[in-house]
Design an enzyme around this catalytic site. Structure first.
Site, mmCIF file in Angstrom:
data_model
loop_
_atom_site.group_PDB
_atom_site.id
_atom_site.type_symbol
_atom_site.label_atom_id
_atom_site.label_comp_id
_atom_site.label_asym_id
_atom_site.label_seq_id
_atom_site.Cartn_x
_atom_site.Cartn_y
_atom_site.Cartn_z
ATOM 1 N N LYS A 185 0.914 -1.225 -0.040
ATOM 2 C CA LYS A 185 0.090 -0.057 0.021
ATOM 3 C C LYS A 185 0.905 1.143 -0.017
ATOM 4 O O LYS A 185 1.537 1.392 0.853
ATOM 5 C CB LYS A 185 -0.953 0.008 1.094
ATOM 6 C CG LYS A 185 -1.759 1.143 1.131
ATOM 7 C CD LYS A 185 -2.624 1.582 2.422
ATOM 8 C CE LYS A 185 -1.860 2.507 3.202
ATOM 9 N NZ LYS A 185 -1.600 4.006 2.783
ATOM 10 N N GLU A 259 10.758 0.718 9.928
ATOM 11 C CA GLU A 259 11.472 1.675 9.826
ATOM 12 C C GLU A 259 10.828 3.019 10.115
ATOM 13 O O GLU A 259 10.009 3.275 9.361
ATOM 14 C CB GLU A 259 11.987 1.727 8.098
ATOM 15 C CG GLU A 259 13.288 2.263 8.270
ATOM 16 C CD GLU A 259 13.471 3.723 7.816
ATOM 17 O OE1 GLU A 259 13.296 4.445 8.729
ATOM 18 O OE2 GLU A 259 13.483 3.796 6.301
ATOM 19 N N CYS A 293 13.447 10.559 6.907
ATOM 20 C CA CYS A 293 13.601 9.964 8.177
ATOM 21 C C CYS A 293 14.850 10.051 8.844
ATOM 22 O O CYS A 293 15.203 10.316 10.078
ATOM 23 C CB CYS A 293 13.103 8.664 8.494
ATOM 24 S SG CYS A 293 13.562 7.557 7.170
ATOM 25 N N GLU A 390 10.621 14.956 15.711
ATOM 26 C CA GLU A 390 10.716 15.046 14.080
ATOM 27 C C GLU A 390 10.092 16.019 13.481
ATOM 28 O O GLU A 390 8.824 15.970 13.629
ATOM 29 C CB GLU A 390 10.618 13.638 13.669
ATOM 30 C CG GLU A 390 11.198 13.351 12.248
ATOM 31 C CD GLU A 390 10.707 11.839 11.791
ATOM 32 O OE1 GLU A 390 9.773 11.391 12.226
ATOM 33 O OE2 GLU A 390 11.656 11.502 10.994
HETATM 34 P P1 ADP Z 1 3.735 10.021 7.894
HETATM 35 O O1 ADP Z 1 3.547 10.645 9.158
HETATM 36 O O2 ADP Z 1 4.874 10.070 7.401
HETATM 37 O O3 ADP Z 1 2.483 10.363 7.168
HETATM 38 P P2 ADP Z 1 2.377 7.555 8.499
HETATM 39 O O4 ADP Z 1 2.730 6.738 9.519
HETATM 40 O O5 ADP Z 1 1.136 8.250 8.974
HETATM 41 O O6 ADP Z 1 3.693 8.648 8.325
HETATM 42 O O7 ADP Z 1 2.048 7.048 7.480
HETATM 43 C C1 ADP Z 1 2.825 5.920 6.675
HETATM 44 C C2 ADP Z 1 2.165 5.062 6.069
HETATM 45 O O8 ADP Z 1 1.168 4.324 6.981
HETATM 46 C C3 ADP Z 1 1.081 5.529 4.886
HETATM 47 O O9 ADP Z 1 0.951 4.756 3.815
HETATM 48 C C4 ADP Z 1 -0.350 5.431 5.706
HETATM 49 O O10 ADP Z 1 -1.499 5.389 5.124
HETATM 50 C C5 ADP Z 1 -0.042 4.126 6.502
HETATM 51 N N1 ADP Z 1 -0.828 4.138 7.874
HETATM 52 C C6 ADP Z 1 -1.364 5.253 8.521
HETATM 53 N N2 ADP Z 1 -1.981 4.757 9.652
HETATM 54 C C7 ADP Z 1 -1.848 3.378 9.585
HETATM 55 C C8 ADP Z 1 -2.315 2.288 10.490
HETATM 56 N N3 ADP Z 1 -3.040 2.595 11.646
HETATM 57 N N4 ADP Z 1 -1.975 1.193 10.063
HETATM 58 C C9 ADP Z 1 -1.420 0.868 8.960
HETATM 59 N N5 ADP Z 1 -1.132 1.705 8.123
HETATM 60 C C10 ADP Z 1 -1.057 3.089 8.398
#
Ligand code: ADP
Length: 483
Positions: A185, A259, A293, A390
């Site tokens: 995804k 990561e 990151c 961050e």
């Molecule tokens: P950022 O703060 O860099 O946007 P996120 O951790 O929110 O990072 O998002 C990184 C990825 O994780 C994206 O593909 C997002 O859609 C997905 N994501 C966000 N929330 C969840 C969750 N609860 N479970 C799995 N994937 C998630």
């Protein structure tokens, strides 16, 4: 009177005609593009133009993708020899190279990063990951990871928006080389290059279901994480979501690599080559708008050289060209989303209110889109939030030190531990410092250098496991230690 020569850059825009973006996309499941039910827009963050409509994957989409991946694993991929799998990886790598300009333009339009970086860093490195892992596919028995290394099965992979294609390559290439099939995804704001990659899989005639791409937001990600048909989870993103995932998989048999975030120290000792260090500081924090990151977001500067370095740094920052990411002369592009811009604004406002001194490079920011000028904060102390959290933007927090031990103590005073930089002409000092630093990747007299052969990953809240190199490969094989 002596006349000052000044050279202006003429606009040098890359052609957008290289890509054709469909008005609407579905998912890529079982080797075919299938329609989605609900959609949301993906925009160009530099102009706010809607580029396309992306499908939000729901339970039935994730179910179908896992089913396709599982079938491909049992009927095709796990039966194929490593040598044959390797051929597909080589083929994908070559097609990515052939279509590199298309990938670069699409990445820049959807992400906001300068075309110079997508063209010279993201896309070549993504192809390099496939080439590198193609070489491992038929040599797993000789990788020192056990005599009969076995794949996990179906890998669920969730990636962020800062290096969309490159993070896909970091995830998909080792998974396939080790013999897994995948459900990936992409992040909600940057799905387009993953969907173009799906076309590459078709072009390479990769067996149906080996790679499946389901687009969507966090709720789609959670469906993948919690799906009982997934054997391994690989996630890159925020520490906050990483913790949610760790909790979700703890009671299961799923193997997991995470990561996560970072707050890297970039330490400049007084014996460092100053001009090179200034370039390293700029590359460390302003590369990819600071959406990195492992960015060198805390400058830890020896007090005796602080004034000189800061003066040179400000001069250099004033020359950073901020603006149209499609222009080949642009150094700093757009912030990826409005949400991210608001986060950067919020944390920098905290920097002001906690008493640090803000300086931003003078530059004209475009009227439309999401922008933030390259910024440094001086007078930062370890207690300040901008020294601890961050920011994930083009913002540098500057701290100073007097003794080498103080530099190390400050550098390690963080919940993260992804990367660090050391600048010194003295090899013994570099070796000493690198042994003291609690960080997974340490650069000496350089910063932000990446290579598929080199393991990447963090200590503490920066994550679990490594990606890249033999270590990264091990994460896609059963019963092998990840560290
Ligand atoms: P950022 O703060 O860099 O946007 P996120 O951790 O929110 O990072 O998002 C990184 C990825 O994780 C994206 O593909 C997002 O859609 C997905 N994501 C966000 N929330 C969840 C969750 N609860 N479970 C799995 N994937 C998630």
């Amino acid at each position: 009177m002596e006349e000052k020569l000044s050279f202006e850059y003429a606009p040098a825009p890359e052609s957008r005609a290289l890509v054709s973006i469909k008005p609407k996309y579905g998912h890529f499941i079982g080797g075919k593009f299938v329609a989605g039910s609900k959609h949301f827009p993906t925009i160009n963050p530099a102009t706010e133009e809607v580029l396309s409509q992306i499908a939000r994957g729901g339970k039935s989409d994730v179910d179908a993708a896992v089913k396709a991946a599982s079938k491909a694993y049992t009927t095709t991929w796990s039966k194929m020899s490593g040598k044959e799998r390797g051929k597909y990886l080589f083929r994908i790598a070559r097609i990515m190279q052939e279509r590199s300009r298309e990938f670069a333009v699409l990445e820049t339009l959807d992400n906001g990063k300068p075309i110079r970086e997508s063209r010279d860093v993201d896309v070549p490195l993504a192809a390099a990951h496939f080439f590198y892992h193609a070489g491992w596919a038929d040599k797993l028995e000789y990788a020192g990871l056990g005599t009969t290394p076995k794949a996990h099965g179906v890998a669920g992979q969730i990636i962020p928006w800062n290096f969309p294609l490159l993070m896909l390559a970091w995830k998909v290439a080792p998974a396939l080389a080790a013999g897994n099939t995948v459900v990936l995804k992409p992040a909600e704001t940057t799905s387009l290059t993953a969907l173009l990659f799906a076309e590459v899989c078709q072009q390479a005639e990769l067996p149906a279901g080996v790679v499946n791409i389901v687009t969507g937001d966090g709720s789609t990600g959670a469906l993948i994480v919690n799906h009982p048909g997934i054997d391994k989870i690989a996630f890159t993103g925020s520490t906050e979501v990483g913790k949610i995932i760790a909790r979700a998989v703890a009671p299961t048999n799923k193997s997991v690599t995470l990561e996560l975030g970072g707050k890297a120290a970039n330490i400049i000792f007084e014996d460092a080559a100053i001009d090179e260090s200034v370039e390293g500081i700029v590359n460390g924090i302003f590369f990819n708008q600071g959406h990195v990151c492992c960015a060198g977001s805390r400058l830890i500067l020896q007090e005796s050289i602080a004034d000189e370095v800061l003066e040179k740094l400000k001069n250099r920052m004033a020359k950073i060209r901020v603006g149209d990411p499609m222009d080949k002369n642009t150094d700093l592009g757009a912030i990826n989303s409005k949400e991210q811009l608001l986060k950067i604004r919020e944390l920098t406002a905290v920097g002001d209110s906690e008493g640090a001194q803000r300086w931003s490079a003078p530059c004209d920011l475009p009227g439309k889109g999401f922008w933030f000028a390259p910024t440094i904060f001086t007078g930062v102390t370890q207690a300040h939030r901008i020294a601890r959290e961050e920011i994930f933007g083009p913002v540098l927090s500057v701290l100073t030190f007097r003794t080498p031990q103080e530099a190390i103590d400050k550098a390690n005073n963080t919940p993260f531990g992804l990367s660090a930089g050391i600048w010194s002409e003295k090899g013994s000092k570099v070796l000493w410092a690198s042994q003291q630093l609690r960080a997974g990747v340490i650069w000496a007299n350089t910063f932000n250098k990446f290579d598929p052969t080199s393991p990447f990953g963090g200590y503490k809240e920066s994550g679990w496991g490594r990606e890249g190199g033999r270590h990264g490969l091990s994460a896609y094989l059963k019963g092998v230690s990840h560290e």
